[in-house]
Design an enzyme around this catalytic site. Structure first.
Site, short mmCIF file in Angstrom:
data_model
loop_
_atom_site.label_atom_id
_atom_site.label_comp_id
_atom_site.label_asym_id
_atom_site.label_seq_id
_atom_site.Cartn_x
_atom_site.Cartn_y
_atom_site.Cartn_z
N ARG A 31 0.75 -1.24 0.05
CA ARG A 31 -0.02 0.02 0.17
C ARG A 31 0.87 1.44 0.06
O ARG A 31 0.32 2.41 0.38
CB ARG A 31 -1.01 0.07 1.27
CG ARG A 31 -2.04 -1.24 1.04
CD ARG A 31 -3.03 -1.08 1.83
NE ARG A 31 -3.93 -2.20 2.02
CZ ARG A 31 -3.87 -3.36 2.64
NH1 ARG A 31 -2.58 -3.61 3.36
NH2 ARG A 31 -4.63 -4.18 2.64
N LYS A 81 2.36 11.03 -12.14
CA LYS A 81 1.60 10.00 -12.98
C LYS A 81 2.26 8.83 -13.08
O LYS A 81 3.24 8.74 -13.75
CB LYS A 81 1.19 10.72 -14.31
CG LYS A 81 0.25 11.51 -14.25
CD LYS A 81 -0.12 12.56 -15.39
CE LYS A 81 -1.52 11.98 -16.09
NZ LYS A 81 -1.61 12.75 -17.39
N GLU A 110 7.95 16.45 -26.51
CA GLU A 110 7.28 17.14 -25.41
C GLU A 110 7.80 18.36 -25.01
O GLU A 110 7.20 19.12 -24.31
CB GLU A 110 7.60 16.00 -24.17
CG GLU A 110 6.63 14.67 -24.38
CD GLU A 110 5.32 14.74 -24.07
OE1 GLU A 110 4.75 15.67 -23.60
OE2 GLU A 110 4.79 13.64 -24.26
N LYS A 129 6.81 21.90 -16.08
CA LYS A 129 5.76 20.86 -15.63
C LYS A 129 5.82 21.05 -14.16
O LYS A 129 4.45 20.69 -13.48
CB LYS A 129 6.80 19.47 -15.96
CG LYS A 129 5.89 18.12 -15.37
CD LYS A 129 4.82 17.83 -16.21
CE LYS A 129 4.05 16.34 -15.84
NZ LYS A 129 4.66 15.44 -16.51
N GLU A 166 -4.88 16.60 -12.07
CA GLU A 166 -5.34 16.74 -13.36
C GLU A 166 -7.02 17.12 -13.21
O GLU A 166 -7.78 16.61 -13.97
CB GLU A 166 -5.15 15.57 -14.33
CG GLU A 166 -5.10 15.76 -15.83
CD GLU A 166 -4.64 14.85 -16.71
OE1 GLU A 166 -5.55 14.43 -17.23
OE2 GLU A 166 -3.49 14.35 -16.53
N ARG A 222 -3.76 21.11 -15.37
CA ARG A 222 -2.69 19.88 -15.93
C ARG A 222 -3.10 19.13 -16.95
O ARG A 222 -2.14 18.53 -17.78
CB ARG A 222 -2.46 18.87 -14.81
CG ARG A 222 -1.50 17.74 -14.98
CD ARG A 222 -1.06 17.11 -13.60
NE ARG A 222 -0.02 16.11 -13.81
CZ ARG A 222 0.41 15.40 -13.14
NH1 ARG A 222 0.53 15.51 -11.60
NH2 ARG A 222 1.48 14.27 -13.33
N ASN A 237 -1.69 17.43 -22.09
CA ASN A 237 -2.04 16.38 -22.85
C ASN A 237 -2.29 16.89 -24.28
O ASN A 237 -2.66 16.22 -25.16
CB ASN A 237 -3.30 15.81 -22.26
CG ASN A 237 -2.89 14.73 -21.06
OD1 ASN A 237 -2.11 14.02 -20.89
ND2 ASN A 237 -3.70 14.92 -20.14
N HIS A 287 -2.22 14.57 -27.16
CA HIS A 287 -2.15 13.16 -26.75
C HIS A 287 -3.35 12.43 -26.93
O HIS A 287 -3.24 11.04 -26.94
CB HIS A 287 -2.03 13.07 -25.21
CG HIS A 287 -0.58 13.45 -24.77
ND1 HIS A 287 0.20 14.50 -25.01
CD2 HIS A 287 0.29 12.81 -24.07
CE1 HIS A 287 1.50 14.55 -24.73
NE2 HIS A 287 1.45 13.42 -23.93
N HIS A 321 -2.60 8.93 -28.64
CA HIS A 321 -2.92 7.69 -27.93
C HIS A 321 -3.65 6.89 -28.81
O HIS A 321 -3.45 5.45 -28.86
CB HIS A 321 -3.68 7.89 -26.60
CG HIS A 321 -2.55 8.29 -25.57
ND1 HIS A 321 -3.04 8.84 -24.47
CD2 HIS A 321 -1.55 8.63 -25.39
CE1 HIS A 321 -1.99 9.27 -23.61
NE2 HIS A 321 -1.15 9.02 -24.13
#
Length: 385
Positions: free
Chosen positions: A142, A164, A206, A248, A258, A262, A266, A269, A273
């Protein structure tokens, strides 16, 4: 664009890295942490040891980085503290291995070594290793400590910062994971000397992204200095990495999980993606797919009348100067894009939200409030069927 925070200067125990080291702080209250940027920092085991609370470390790396840097990192840590117990696990290299099955090897090793909750998982590698190690650390007992030592441009300027973590699923990229912050990020820019040219260019996408969404000055600097980066000029690399990390860090400090700004990180992206998922993870490098996606997002922004067409042209030209692709593969169809974009993490209540450019260079929005016909026009312009 918000004014960028200045990077703090800091002394270092390593004479080799003292002159060039830069420090950027990620301000998250009691979970704040430093990003160290400089040459030969992998030799500075004492600096890493400062951020390892216990006496057990599990280095997670891949088959490529193992041969290059695993022994160096291990030796540096042991030299800093001979009592430190350092174990390692080596994963296969590639985006196609960023899945739960391979991730299980990290937990297997941790359990075999009887690692307890005081252990630190150290990610030594690129974005795939960083994301997987962070997720493994978040879940093992955990939550155990976590340190990032990124070795690619992509991971140094983006994925190692901000917490992330996660793995891919056959139906979507990075759909399983957690927000889990590292205790520090140590960026040794000399590791980029061993990076293949294609991987270097992939990471550059990026950096371009930061220029498009919030740092026009960086974008303009890139237009004049791209060749220096591709030639791995140390000062140019250090400046690009530092500026990216500052951008960043500021965004993460304002919106850690996010919920708002934030999501602007993306840009490109959602389109990218879809390309990665459709073509099979690893066919396109992440930065290559994002490069295409940013051009598509800029194209759609022009069609909406939100930016001047010159920004689209400058974006395409800059990315091409890095050797990055700017059009999707012929296998991508309009229907394919739409199907995969529908499962993007920014979809809310069944409505697609996109990061689009708006206003002068350095401005963007995250919105679902756009004319869907313009998205269709962009897809039609970039797809052959």
């Amino acid at each position: 664009m918000q004014p960028l925070a200045a990077a703090a200067a800091a002394p270092t125990a390593s004479a080799e890295s003292a002159a060039a080291m830069r420090v950027v702080e990620v301000d998250l209250g009691d979970r704040s942490y430093p990003i160290y940027i400089g040459q030969h920092l992998l030799n500075d085991g004492a600096r890493l040891r400062q951020h390892i609370p216990g006496n057990r470390v599990l280095i997670v790396t891949n088959t490529t980085i193992e041969k290059l840097y695993l022994q160096k990192c291990t030796d540096a840590l042991k030299a800093a503290d001979p009592q430190l117990q350092v174990d390692s696990v080596v994963l296969p290299d590639g985006e196609e291995y960023k899945n739960m099955e391979v991730l299980g090897q990290v937990w297997d090793k941790a359990l075999e070594c009887r690692l307890d909750r005081g252990t630190t998982f150290l990610a030594l590698g690129g974005g795939v290793i960083g994301d997987m190690t962070g997720f493994a650390a978040a879940a093992y007992q955990r939550g155990v400590h976590f340190v990032q030592v990124p070795t690619t441009v992509m991971s140094q300027v983006d994925s190692s910062v901000g917490g992330k973590t996660g793995v891919n699923h056959p139906l979507g990229k990075n759909m399983i994971g957690a927000f889990y912050q590292p205790r520090c990020v140590l960026i040794d820019t000399t590791t980029l000397d061993s990076l293949p040219r294609r991987e270097l260019a992939s990471g550059v996408s990026e950096i371009v992204k930061y220029g498009l969404i919030r740092d026009a000055e960086l974008f303009e600097w890139l237009e004049g200095n791209m060749q220096r980066i591709l030639e791995r000029d140390p000062e140019a690399i250090a400046h690009a990495v530092e500026r990216s990390c500052i951008n960043k860090a500021e965004v993460v400090a304002a919106d850690e999980k996010e919920g708002g700004v934030r999501a602007t990180l993306n840009l490109g992206h959602t389109f990218g993606h879809a390309i990665e998922t459709s073509t099979g993870y690893g066919t396109f490098l992440h930065g290559e797919a994002v490069s295409i996606g940013m051009v598509m997002a800029a194209d759609m922004s022009v069609r909406l009348g939100w930016i001047d067409a010159s920004i689209l042209q400058r974006t395409r030209t800059l990315l091409q100067s890095a050797g990055l692709p700017v059009t999707p593969p012929e296998s991508m169809s309009i229907a394919g894009f739409k199907e995969l974009m529908a499962v993007d993490k920014k979809v809310q209540a069944g409505k697609l939200r996109l990061v689009l450019l708006k206003g002068p260079l350095g401005g963007c929005v995250v919105t679902g409030d756009f004319d869907p016909a313009k998205l269709d026009e962009t897809l039609a312009a970039f797809c052959s069927h």
